[in-house]
Motif scaffolding. Sequence first.
Motif, PDB file in Angstrom:
ATOM      1  N   LEU A   1      17.956  -1.511  27.773  1.00 40.23           N
ATOM      2  CA  LEU A   1      18.439  -0.995  26.490  1.00 40.23           C
ATOM      3  C   LEU A   1      18.031   0.456  26.267  1.00 40.23           C
ATOM      4  CD1 LEU A   1      17.504  -3.908  24.082  1.00 40.23           C
ATOM      5  CD2 LEU A   1      19.669  -3.522  25.226  1.00 40.23           C
TER       6      LEU A   1
ATOM      7  N   SER B   1      22.139  -5.632  19.050  1.00 41.16           N
ATOM      8  CA  SER B   1      22.774  -6.490  20.054  1.00 41.16           C
ATOM      9  C   SER B   1      21.730  -7.326  20.785  1.00 41.16           C
ATOM     10  CB  SER B   1      23.613  -5.659  21.025  1.00 41.16           C
ATOM     11  OG  SER B   1      22.833  -5.228  22.103  1.00 41.16           O
TER      12      SER B   1
ATOM     13  N   TYR C   1      29.213   4.201  20.128  1.00 31.62           N
ATOM     14  CA  TYR C   1      29.020   2.916  19.456  1.00 31.62           C
ATOM     15  C   TYR C   1      30.120   2.623  18.450  1.00 31.62           C
ATOM     16  CZ  TYR C   1      24.601   2.024  21.645  1.00 31.62           C
ATOM     17  OH  TYR C   1      23.651   1.752  22.565  1.00 31.62           O
TER      18      TYR C   1
ATOM     19  N   ASP D   1      21.835  -1.066  19.911  1.00 31.21           N
ATOM     20  CA  ASP D   1      21.265  -1.799  21.040  1.00 31.21           C
ATOM     21  C   ASP D   1      20.253  -2.836  20.558  1.00 31.21           C
ATOM     22  OD1 ASP D   1      22.645  -0.569  23.138  1.00 31.21           O
ATOM     23  OD2 ASP D   1      21.328   1.174  23.025  1.00 31.21           O
TER      24      ASP D   1
ATOM     25  N   ARG E   1      25.283   3.025  29.507  1.00 24.70           N
ATOM     26  CA  ARG E   1      24.009   3.734  29.388  1.00 24.70           C
ATOM     27  C   ARG E   1      23.895   4.811  30.450  1.00 24.70           C
ATOM     28  NH1 ARG E   1      18.415   2.258  30.570  1.00 24.70           N
ATOM     29  NH2 ARG E   1      19.375   1.293  32.355  1.00 24.70           N
TER      30      ARG E   1
ATOM     31  N   PRO F   1      27.226  -2.926  29.692  1.00 24.80           N
ATOM     32  CA  PRO F   1      26.254  -2.187  28.880  1.00 24.80           C
ATOM     33  C   PRO F   1      25.446  -1.176  29.699  1.00 24.80           C
ATOM     34  CG  PRO F   1      26.156  -4.527  28.400  1.00 24.80           C
ATOM     35  CD  PRO F   1      27.025  -4.372  29.602  1.00 24.80           C
TER      36      PRO F   1
ATOM     37  N   HIS G   1      17.250   4.439  26.771  1.00 20.64           N
ATOM     38  CA  HIS G   1      17.822   5.621  27.410  1.00 20.64           C
ATOM     39  C   HIS G   1      16.684   6.568  27.736  1.00 20.64           C
ATOM     40  CE1 HIS G   1      21.955   4.649  25.996  1.00 20.64           C
ATOM     41  NE2 HIS G   1      21.259   4.008  25.086  1.00 20.64           N
TER      42      HIS G   1
END
Lengths: 380, 175
Positions: free
Chosen positions: B41, B124, A229, B121, A210, A206, B43
């Motif tokens: 998570l 999840s 996604y 995100d 990113r 993950p 950005h």
Amino acid sequence: MAEVLADAPPAVLPPQDGGRARGPDRAPSGPEPAHAPPATTASRLSAWATAAAVAGLVALTVIASDIASLVLMGAVLAYLLMPLVDALERRGVERVLGAALVLTGVLAAGALLVALALPVVVGQVASLQVRWDNGELLTLVSNAEAALAARLGFVEAHDLGLVDSIREAVHPEAGPLIGYVPDALETIGNAVVVPFVLFALLKDGPTLRRRLLAFVPNRYFEFAMTVVYKADASLGGYLRGQALIALLVGASTALGLGVLGVDYYLVLGLVTGLANFVPYVGFVVSAALAVLVSVVTTGGMDQVAAVVILYVVLQTVENVVFQPWITGKNVSMHPVLVLLAILVGGKIGGVMGMALGVPAAAVLKVLFLETAVGLRRYHL
Amino acid sequence: MQSLWKSLLGGAASSSEDDLIGRIPLFEDLTGREIDAVRRLLHRRDYVAGESIFVQGEPGLGMYIIVRGAVSIQSEPTGRELVELANGDFFGEIALLNEVIRTATARAKTDCTLLSLFQPDLLSLLDRNPRLGVKVLLSLARLVGLRLVEVSDEVEALTRECDELREAAGLSTDG
């Protein structure tokens, strides 16, 4: 007209107020004209950088294709096992530890499987080798050929040339085992690379995604996120579903063939399970292989009907029960597209290419659809 | 070799960003560990003044939190500014909760640094770490609730104003 104005250098209007005042008619055509020049330069630069990076990656893949395929294998495995690490994390296990646990579990399961099944598989392969060496199999083939010729009537016994073509096909491969030692060293190297990649991706997957997304220019960022996604959901679901189905189909094939009394049922089950990664084609090939093996080993057509029925039943069960139940609608693609993907994949990357052709096509499909939507909805 | 193991086993360390995240109202209640999990998570995006962050009518998938700088929320096609947001504020949260098209345009007013949180995100996170996910959601719900109270106060004031105007107009036409 509006676009031409928006893209032209903003020599006439002062930056802020000009942008604000002319907002209405220019709104759909993109970024502020005041900032168009630096943005354009930057985006052109980043486009070049992206192109260079992609070209470099492709070149690297071509030069070191074996390593690339190992990394790919690790990545596919990571994709399959990611939910396990997630599940552990859900129970409060740190990702590092979770990845290590999953990796250990996979290695242990693999070792256990090898320890249990290898003697049997090796036994079956060895007996195949023995029967090949003493010419028994070729005799059986020529018997089968004769029987077939007798039944068909219009072909002479040796017109088919099955024996010769089989001998030709097998002979060059049958070197002495000592020749495989360098290969074995390479295999050990590979055996290290795959778990290494697997662990790194399980733990950092993950985060890695990113960081890659951080390179996407602002204007394409939300679009890129959406594509990533959706592709991720489609790809992950497909691969995990296929793996589970391959396991089920392989096991039930081995069981069915064993019950029918077909020799080498374990090897055939293994092959069928793996071949099942390639839709349609894999099934036909493995069914043909099973029929061939049963004809060759029994020297007659006695088991053929039963084997064919078994494969048809299994394929039906897979399509009616397993596929809808497991893969669901992860990948909804037209059968013609699926076949094309398999053929093109095979052309590019052999058997692995065939297996990965469909997921790759699924990703391309998402990319295409999202780009089509993006051109309409995002002001790219 | 040690650095290899360190980089393989450890996460990317950036405590300065953790401090920033901890000061954002949305994440105020989180512990250091939780902030670290949330940071993974988010950005981080940098925008120059005038750059649009998203445009009204585009499909949206996430929200943005302002770490530094000012952002103007505008209504298309007039470009009228609805509100100006600054450090610690967040916007676009509707798309985070529900995948919808953007109802306004967000544009950087000064050079700014934003953190974005996307729906997949968040989902999840809720799946992997429900306790933390609920904490974030609850905090988000509280802030959205506060915003709703402000909006309904405003609507009430406007309604009253409208009534007054209508009354005044009615009186004037009657008279």
